[in-house]
Motif scaffolding. Structure first.
Motif, mmCIF file in Angstrom:
data_model
loop_
_atom_site.group_PDB
_atom_site.id
_atom_site.type_symbol
_atom_site.label_atom_id
_atom_site.label_comp_id
_atom_site.label_asym_id
_atom_site.label_seq_id
_atom_site.Cartn_x
_atom_site.Cartn_y
_atom_site.Cartn_z
ATOM 1 N N ASP A 1 -9.784 -0.589 17.020
ATOM 2 C CA ASP A 1 -11.123 -0.319 16.506
ATOM 3 C C ASP A 1 -11.131 0.463 15.197
ATOM 4 N N ASP A 2 -9.967 0.804 14.691
ATOM 5 C CA ASP A 2 -9.868 1.672 13.522
ATOM 6 C C ASP A 2 -9.241 0.921 12.358
ATOM 7 N N ALA A 3 -9.932 0.882 11.235
ATOM 8 C CA ALA A 3 -9.397 0.205 10.052
ATOM 9 C C ALA A 3 -8.104 0.852 9.574
ATOM 10 N N ASP A 4 -7.896 2.131 9.894
ATOM 11 C CA ASP A 4 -6.682 2.836 9.486
ATOM 12 C C ASP A 4 -5.584 2.795 10.541
ATOM 13 N N ASP A 5 -5.723 1.912 11.527
ATOM 14 C CA ASP A 5 -4.650 1.715 12.502
ATOM 15 C C ASP A 5 -3.412 1.259 11.740
ATOM 16 N N PRO A 6 -2.235 1.770 12.068
ATOM 17 C CA PRO A 6 -1.017 1.395 11.334
ATOM 18 C C PRO A 6 -0.760 -0.108 11.267
ATOM 19 N N ARG A 7 -1.202 -0.847 12.277
ATOM 20 C CA ARG A 7 -1.008 -2.305 12.247
ATOM 21 C C ARG A 7 -1.845 -2.963 11.162
ATOM 22 N N ASN A 8 -2.871 -2.279 10.695
ATOM 23 C CA ASN A 8 -3.759 -2.816 9.671
ATOM 24 C C ASN A 8 -3.421 -2.304 8.276
ATOM 25 N N LEU A 9 -2.417 -1.452 8.167
ATOM 26 C CA LEU A 9 -2.034 -0.883 6.876
ATOM 27 C C LEU A 9 -0.763 -1.540 6.376
ATOM 28 N N ALA A 10 -0.751 -1.870 5.107
ATOM 29 C CA ALA A 10 0.439 -2.459 4.487
ATOM 30 C C ALA A 10 0.489 -2.004 3.040
ATOM 31 N N LEU A 11 1.623 -2.232 2.420
ATOM 32 C CA LEU A 11 1.755 -1.950 0.995
ATOM 33 C C LEU A 11 1.615 -3.265 0.233
ATOM 34 N N ALA A 12 0.866 -3.203 -0.855
ATOM 35 C CA ALA A 12 0.645 -4.376 -1.694
ATOM 36 C C ALA A 12 0.642 -3.931 -3.145
ATOM 37 N N CYS A 13 0.990 -4.849 -4.035
ATOM 38 C CA CYS A 13 0.908 -4.514 -5.456
ATOM 39 C C CYS A 13 -0.574 -4.457 -5.840
ATOM 40 N N ALA A 14 -0.859 -3.694 -6.864
ATOM 41 C CA ALA A 14 -2.253 -3.485 -7.274
ATOM 42 C C ALA A 14 -2.944 -4.801 -7.616
ATOM 43 N N ARG A 15 -2.248 -5.719 -8.276
ATOM 44 C CA ARG A 15 -2.865 -6.984 -8.670
ATOM 45 C C ARG A 15 -3.308 -7.791 -7.446
ATOM 46 N N CYS A 16 -2.408 -7.939 -6.476
ATOM 47 C CA CYS A 16 -2.749 -8.712 -5.272
ATOM 48 C C CYS A 16 -3.865 -8.034 -4.487
ATOM 49 N N ASN A 17 -3.781 -6.726 -4.341
ATOM 50 C CA ASN A 17 -4.782 -5.988 -3.579
ATOM 51 C C ASN A 17 -6.149 -6.117 -4.251
ATOM 52 N N HIS A 18 -6.172 -6.003 -5.558
ATOM 53 C CA HIS A 18 -7.436 -6.127 -6.289
ATOM 54 C C HIS A 18 -7.997 -7.544 -6.170
ATOM 55 N N ASP A 19 -7.129 -8.543 -6.323
ATOM 56 C CA ASP A 19 -7.591 -9.935 -6.219
ATOM 57 C C ASP A 19 -8.166 -10.225 -4.840
ATOM 58 N N LYS A 20 -7.510 -9.720 -3.785
ATOM 59 C CA LYS A 20 -8.026 -9.931 -2.434
ATOM 60 C C LYS A 20 -9.378 -9.240 -2.283
ATOM 61 N N GLY A 21 -9.499 -8.044 -2.833
ATOM 62 C CA GLY A 21 -10.742 -7.284 -2.713
ATOM 63 C C GLY A 21 -11.924 -7.933 -3.395
ATOM 64 N N LYS A 22 -11.685 -8.511 -4.559
ATOM 65 C CA LYS A 22 -12.817 -9.121 -5.266
ATOM 66 C C LYS A 22 -13.062 -10.561 -4.815
#
Length: 131
Positions: A74-95
């Motif tokens: 139920d928590d967005a900050d659960d470790p299973r939901n956290l990963a490392l991503a490069c800024a470009r990929c993370n930004h592209d997914k977000g927008k």
């Protein structure tokens, strides 16, 4: 950088089976493009390393995302939901995918595939990482 963010970054690295701690530096791969990422032992990201919420935080509590969020609790900050991503990929997914929401079929498919990748790279947090 806030201490809470550093803790989440370290948790993402510590629970990533691809992450290796060597000389106080974590090295792993971007969840999306597999480019090399690094994180200092104190949680300070190096280069373009960012924290990725695989299932977007905004999707929690939304019926269309229930199947995905059930895999990480139920928590967005659960470790299973956290990963490392490069800024470009993370930004592209977000927008793109994140913004379209869980009701968008393609966005749901992309997040489902990323979550499967994250869970396949899962390392129990009680097991010490390889160095």
């Amino acid at each position: 950088m806030r201490a809470a963010l550093r803790r989440r970054l370290l948790l993402a690295a510590h629970t990533d089976a691809l992450a290796v701690l060597d000389g106080g530096i974590w090295s792993t791969r971007c969840l999306h493009c597999r480019s090399t990422l690094q994180l200092r032992g104190d949680g300070e990201p190096l280069g373009n390393t960012t924290l990725e919420h695989v299932v977007p935080q905004a999707w929690f509590g939304r019926r269309a995302a229930a199947v995905l969020t059930a895999q990480v609790g139920d928590d967005a900050d659960d470790p299973r939901n956290l990963a490392l991503a490069c800024a470009r990929c993370n930004h592209d997914k977000g927008k793109g995918h994140d913004a379209r929401g869980p009701g968008d079929v393609r966005a749901h498919e992309v997040v489902d595939a990323l979550l499967a990748t994250r869970l396949s790279r899962w390392r129990d947090p009680t097991v010490p990482p390889a160095s």
